[in-house]
Design a protein around this motif. Structure first.
Motif, PDB file in Angstrom:
ATOM      1  N   GLN A 148     -21.782  23.760   6.427  1.00 17.62           N
ATOM      2  CA  GLN A 148     -22.061  24.176   7.808  1.00 17.62           C
ATOM      3  C   GLN A 148     -22.937  23.148   8.527  1.00 17.62           C
ATOM      4  O   GLN A 148     -22.708  22.855   9.710  1.00 17.62           O
ATOM      5  CB  GLN A 148     -22.750  25.538   7.807  1.00 17.62           C
ATOM      6  N   ALA A 149     -23.913  22.605   7.826  1.00 21.88           N
ATOM      7  CA  ALA A 149     -24.783  21.591   8.424  1.00 21.88           C
ATOM      8  C   ALA A 149     -23.986  20.335   8.759  1.00 21.88           C
ATOM      9  O   ALA A 149     -24.167  19.733   9.838  1.00 21.88           O
ATOM     10  CB  ALA A 149     -25.926  21.243   7.468  1.00 21.88           C
TER      11      ALA A 149
ATOM     12  N   TYR B 229     -21.891  21.002  11.819  1.00 18.25           N
ATOM     13  CA  TYR B 229     -22.744  21.064  13.007  1.00 18.25           C
ATOM     14  C   TYR B 229     -23.120  19.659  13.489  1.00 18.25           C
ATOM     15  O   TYR B 229     -23.051  19.354  14.691  1.00 18.25           O
ATOM     16  CB  TYR B 229     -24.009  21.869  12.704  1.00 18.25           C
TER      17      TYR B 229
ATOM     18  N   ARG C 261     -19.910  17.703  14.828  1.00 17.95           N
ATOM     19  CA  ARG C 261     -19.414  18.231  16.101  1.00 17.95           C
ATOM     20  C   ARG C 261     -20.457  18.146  17.202  1.00 17.95           C
ATOM     21  O   ARG C 261     -20.117  18.191  18.382  1.00 17.95           O
ATOM     22  CB  ARG C 261     -18.962  19.688  15.927  1.00 17.95           C
ATOM     23  N   GLY C 262     -21.724  18.025  16.827  1.00 17.74           N
ATOM     24  CA  GLY C 262     -22.800  18.034  17.810  1.00 17.74           C
ATOM     25  C   GLY C 262     -23.242  16.663  18.274  1.00 17.74           C
ATOM     26  O   GLY C 262     -24.081  16.560  19.169  1.00 17.74           O
TER      27      GLY C 262
ATOM     28  N   GLU D  78     -13.253  23.823  11.510  1.00 21.31           N
ATOM     29  CA  GLU D  78     -13.498  24.951  12.402  1.00 21.31           C
ATOM     30  C   GLU D  78     -12.192  25.602  12.849  1.00 21.31           C
ATOM     31  O   GLU D  78     -12.105  26.823  12.994  1.00 21.31           O
ATOM     32  CB  GLU D  78     -14.301  24.496  13.624  1.00 21.31           C
TER      33      GLU D  78
END
Length: 219
Positions: A54-55, A58, A61-62, A108
């Motif tokens: 998940q990290a 993130y 995508r961030g 995702e």
């Protein structure tokens, strides 16, 4: 502008388009399976693995893809001690950046596909006596890919356009040759030709995915 001029600039631009297509093929072939593995990692009962996945998603995508490409190409070699071992060929570095970035997006998409499957499908599989492997491969995954396919198609079209970022890391692709011609000849025609080539590539890709969608629909 004469047809002769267009023919003259078309040859190097098509050579650049070959680099674009090569990057797209490598990125799509590797990032889709990697994205699926990330989806499984996110859903893993092993919490540290799930948190790590998940990290990763993130972060990828961030932050901008361009920043990631610049970091891999120019930032990694500047790391103390190990930097000298991380000097990569520009094209290889670009491929790595695209793969790592798009794997997060595909992860995702696949996660959304899994969440969209009705819980009744799991219950029906158990009623039919399917074991976990049979349920996953025969029931869940086909439905997940069918649901996720339009989003995968859209992301793939975006990938084709994002290959223009190769220009920022000095990889001679389509846009590089177009801008070279514009600066040399003081005309926007090369940009128009480049736009047409991109449109043709995305059109062909869209038609391929529409054909795949029809095949899935009638299976």
């Amino acid at each position: 502008m004469s047809l002769e001029y267009i023919t003259q600039i078309l040859k190097p631009m098509l050579q650049g388009a070959q680099m674009t297509v090569l990057l797209f093929i490598i990125a799509i072939v590797v990032s889709i399976p990697l994205g699926f593995l990330l989806t499984l990692a996110v859903r893993s009962p092993i919490k540290p693995l799930s948190w790590l996945a998940q990290a990763y998603i993130y972060v990828m995508r961030g932050t901008p893809l361009l920043l990631q490409l610049l970091f891999i190409c120019f930032g990694l070699p500047m790391l103390p001690v190990i930097g000298e071992y991380l000097v990569l060929d520009r094209f290889v570095a670009a491929c790595l950046g695209f793969i790592l970035n798009y794997a997060a997006y595909f992860a995702e998409i696949f996660r959304g596909g899994l969440l969209a499957i009705d819980k009744g499908q799991y219950e029906a599989s158990q009623v039919l006596g399917l074991n976990k492997w049979q349920m996953t491969t025969r029931v869940i995954l086909p439905q997940m890919f069918r649901i996720a396919l339009p989003a995968v198609a859209n992301e793939s079209v975006t990938l084709v356009k994002d290959t223009a970022l190769l220009y920022a890391v000095a990889v001679p692709e389509l846009l590089h040759f177009a801008e070279t011609a514009v600066n040399r000849d003081f005309t926007i025609v090369p940009f128009v030709v480049a736009g047409i080539i991109y449109l043709i590539m995305t059109l062909l890709l869209t038609l391929v995915f529409k054909w795949i969608e029809r095949r899935f629909r009638f299976e």
